[in-house]
Design an enzyme around this catalytic site. Structure first.
Site, PDB file in Angstrom:
ATOM      1  NE  ARG A 181     -90.172 -66.340  72.929  1.00  0.00           N
ATOM      2  CZ  ARG A 181     -91.494 -65.634  73.332  1.00  0.00           C
ATOM      3  NH1 ARG A 181     -91.572 -64.817  73.915  1.00  0.00           N
ATOM      4  NH2 ARG A 181     -92.651 -66.067  72.933  1.00  0.00           N
TER       5      ARG A 181
ATOM      6  CG  HIS B 188     -97.810 -72.781  57.563  1.00  0.00           C
ATOM      7  ND1 HIS B 188     -98.377 -71.965  58.331  1.00  0.00           N
ATOM      8  CD2 HIS B 188     -96.710 -71.920  57.019  1.00  0.00           C
ATOM      9  CE1 HIS B 188     -97.959 -70.776  58.124  1.00  0.00           C
ATOM     10  NE2 HIS B 188     -97.047 -71.002  57.306  1.00  0.00           N
TER      11      HIS B 188
ATOM     12  CB  CYS C  69     -99.797 -65.607  80.888  1.00  0.00           C
ATOM     13  SG  CYS C  69     -98.670 -63.959  80.365  1.00  0.00           S
TER      14      CYS C  69
ATOM     15  CG  ASP D 207     -90.503 -62.171  75.648  1.00  0.00           C
ATOM     16  OD1 ASP D 207     -89.601 -62.677  74.811  1.00  0.00           O
ATOM     17  OD2 ASP D 207     -91.672 -61.851  75.221  1.00  0.00           O
TER      18      ASP D 207
ATOM     19  CD  GLU E 225     -93.433 -59.573  78.161  1.00  0.00           C
ATOM     20  OE1 GLU E 225     -93.458 -61.067  77.491  1.00  0.00           O
ATOM     21  OE2 GLU E 225     -93.989 -58.955  77.843  1.00  0.00           O
TER      22      GLU E 225
ATOM     23  NE  ARG F 187     -98.541 -65.286  73.265  1.00  0.00           N
ATOM     24  CZ  ARG F 187     -98.425 -66.353  73.814  1.00  0.00           C
ATOM     25  NH1 ARG F 187     -99.502 -67.409  73.675  1.00  0.00           N
ATOM     26  NH2 ARG F 187     -97.424 -66.695  74.724  1.00  0.00           N
TER      27      ARG F 187
HETATM   28  C1  PEP Z   1     -94.143 -64.434  77.403  1.00  0.00           C
HETATM   29  O1  PEP Z   1     -93.038 -63.650  77.010  1.00  0.00           O
HETATM   30  O2  PEP Z   1     -94.003 -65.435  78.174  1.00  0.00           O
HETATM   31  C2  PEP Z   1     -95.423 -64.256  76.918  1.00  0.00           C
HETATM   32  C3  PEP Z   1     -96.382 -64.904  77.505  1.00  0.00           C
HETATM   33  O3  PEP Z   1     -95.366 -63.514  75.820  1.00  0.00           O
HETATM   34  P1  PEP Z   1     -95.251 -64.088  74.419  1.00  0.00           P
HETATM   35  O4  PEP Z   1     -94.704 -65.387  74.105  1.00  0.00           O
HETATM   36  O5  PEP Z   1     -96.368 -63.741  73.476  1.00  0.00           O
HETATM   37  O6  PEP Z   1     -93.860 -63.077  74.165  1.00  0.00           O
HETATM   38 MG    MG Z   2     -93.579 -61.830  75.788  1.00  0.00          MG
END
Ligand code: PEP
Ligand code: MG
Length: 542
Positions: A463, A188, A500, A453, A429, A295
């Site tokens: 990741r 946090h 994104c 992703d 993704e 999100r």
């Molecule tokens: C991604 O996977 O790049 C993405 C934007 O979605 P998230 O990070 O929420 O999995």
């Molecule tokens: Mg993602």
């Protein structure tokens, strides 16, 4: 002068006096009691007071750091009301005939050990929380208050680790940086320092001693270095760097209100990513032209039960109305993998990143999906909405989504409920989606590439695993070639394609993305202006 290395959780430079944050370490004694009923009563009263304090803290945190981050106080409340937690305390008081403080300390310790043994990043992150809950109850019983930052000089707060209730109780205007010797990038302290936008280090390799208190310190969040008692040359060097940073910030502010257009005249959609409506202030302050990724799973993560259609509608509507006609792309829930919600009651999976997540949950549990779709379509009457679906791998999924969309539209129309005409987009993704992006492009209105992703699945690297950071190369040619292929296929079908994932905000790649033909970049609000600066001198060659 001493120099220590830590993990940076937010870039930037801070120079100021060090303030050691001392927890009110509770010295809990084991005291034998004869009236266990009275002791249980004391505990019950302390619980009630703690719940009321937490609800005040929640309100304060919502204002300061937004609903998603404040949600942790919801976890504390849940913990205090947890049947197992309560039963354990009462049973220790009863069977061992001991004081409530001791029973609480034992229980909090046991729960903390249990959480850390779970081998689950989320639960390990909750160890500090359960200890925090225990200390709060004991503080109330002993009539003590928690320590806090005091004084009128801005300080670098140094601590082993900071519980959310401690950071939220601090006077934020007085804190210019956090340096902790423990903590993870998901802790946090890390999340809050990013939200507050102050350079901070975690997991820093030094031992906290009283002598540090009041000394001058420098936090270099760019290189992950903490300097104590710097000499004059170092102070001068960092003062210059700090001034340069401030100048850069000023310079970027002059880009506010400017159109995001390349040297050769292509307008780029420069949007921002958000997790909840509290982030909108940052979006507007940084002049993003829209929301490229909301999100929506945070609407679920902030609750301990499914959000109703009305509750969701209220959130989506607020975002659309605040954005006042600017595009807002809401992604349907991406629960699973690193984002778990207990009440979804998902079965345990060996490999959740490749398991039942995102669109897979929606399509296999249509009642959940339909509630969200109804809320989204109803919200579409209040602004410029586009709906985006995560983790797509096949044409079949899109066809099923389209059927569900049509069903919801029909239902709402037959109920006389007004709806807009939201565009439908998908996240690219997965490598599968990249390879069939020519086919997918014919079925939707836009693509948004989720590089977080996409990198994970392309390089076969978790990741979330920081030990593999050196292998997680988001600039990998495989990922960049995939982006180019997706953009080409999108344009071939006459739709736009954006990015994104985190890579969208990587200014070292902006020129390359624009040259590839990328039409949209959606980044953290704080990166909008740095990315605009790059776009303004890039070429699309369109
Ligand atoms: C991604 O996977 O790049 C993405 C934007 O979605 P998230 O990070 O929420 O999995
Ligand atoms: Mg993602």
């Amino acid at each position: 002068m001493e120099k220590y290395v830590g993990k940076s959780v937010f870039r930037g430079i801070a120079i100021g006096r060090i303030s050691i944050y001392e927890k009110n370490q509770q010295q809990v004694k084991r005291v034998r009691v004869t009236d266990t009923e009275a002791e249980k009563e004391r505990y019950a009263k302390a619980s009630e007071m703690a719940l009321s304090d937490l609800s005040d803290l929640y309100e304060k945190a919502v204002k300061e750091v937004g609903e998603a981050n404040a949600g942790i106080f919801g976890f504390h409340q849940t913990m205090i009301q947890d049947d197992d937690f309560i039963d354990s305390i009462n049973s220790i008081i009863e069977t061992q005939q001991v004081n409530a403080e001791y029973a609480i300390a034992m229980t909090a310790d046991n729960f903390a050990q249990m959480f850390s043994a779970m081998n689950d990043d989320y639960m390990s992150g909750r160890v500090a929380d359960v200890k925090d809950v225990g200390e709060r109850l004991i503080s109330i019983l002993s009539g003590k208050k928690n320590a806090s930052v005091s004084g009128d000089e801005s300080v670098i707060v140094v601590a082993e680790d900071l519980a959310p209730s401690e950071t939220v109780q601090m006077d934020k205007d007085m804190v210019i940086s956090f340096v902790t010797t423990q903590g993870s990038v998901n802790s946090h302290t890390a999340i809050l320092s990013r939200t507050m936008g102050i350079p901070s280090l975690i997991d820093t390799d030094f031992i906290i001693t009283k002598e540090l208190d009041g000394k001058l310190g420098i936090v270099d969040g760019n290189s992950g270095v903490f300097i104590v008692d710097p000499d004059d040359i170092i102070i001068e060097k960092y003062k210059t760097l700090l001034n340069e940073e401030l100048e850069k910030k000023q310079l970027l502010l002059s880009l506010k209100g400017k159109e995001t257009v390349t040297v050769d005249g292509k307008k780029i959609r420069l949007y921002a990513n958000i997790g909840n409506s509290k982030d909108l202030a940052q979006v507007l302050a940084n002049d993003a032209a829209g929301i490229g990724l909301f999100r929506s799973e945070f609407v679920y993560l902030e609750k301990d039960r499914f959000p109703t259609e009305e509750e969701q509608l209220a959130v989506y509507k607020a975002v659309l109305e605040t954005m006042a006609g600017k595009p807002v792309i809401i992604r349907t829930l991406d629960i699973g993998a690193d984002k778990q919600c207990d009440y979804f009651e998902m079965e345990h999976e060996e490999n959740p990143a490749m398991g039942c997540r995102a669109i897979r949950i929606c399509l296999s549990r249509p009642e959940i999906f339909k509630t969200q779709l109804r809320a989204l379509y109803r919200a579409s009457a209040y602004g410029n909405l586009a709906i985006m679906y995560p983790m797509i791998t096949s044409v079949r999924e899109i066809n099923r989504i389209r059927e569900m969309e049509n069903e919801v539209k029909r239902e709402l129309k037959s109920q006389g409920i007004e709806i807009g005409n939201p565009a439908t987009g998908i996240m690219i993704e997965t490598p599968a989606a990249v390879m069939i992006s020519d086919e997918l492009a014919k079925l939707v209105d836009f693509f948004s590439i989720g590089t977080n992703d996409l990198t994970q699945y392309t390089l076969a690297i978790d990741r979330q695993n920081s030990k593999l950071d050196t292998f997680y190369d988001s600039h990998h040619p495989a990922v960049l070639k995939m982006i180019k292929l997706v953009v080409d296929n999108a344009h071939e079908a006459g739709i736009w394609a954006g990015i994104c994932g985190e890579l969208a905000g990587d200014t070292s790649l902006t020129h390359e993305f624009i040259a590839m033909g990328v039409d949209e970049l959606s980044v953290s609000p704080g990166l909008v202006l740095p990315v605009r600066k790059q776009i303004l001198d890039s070429r699309a060659c369109n």
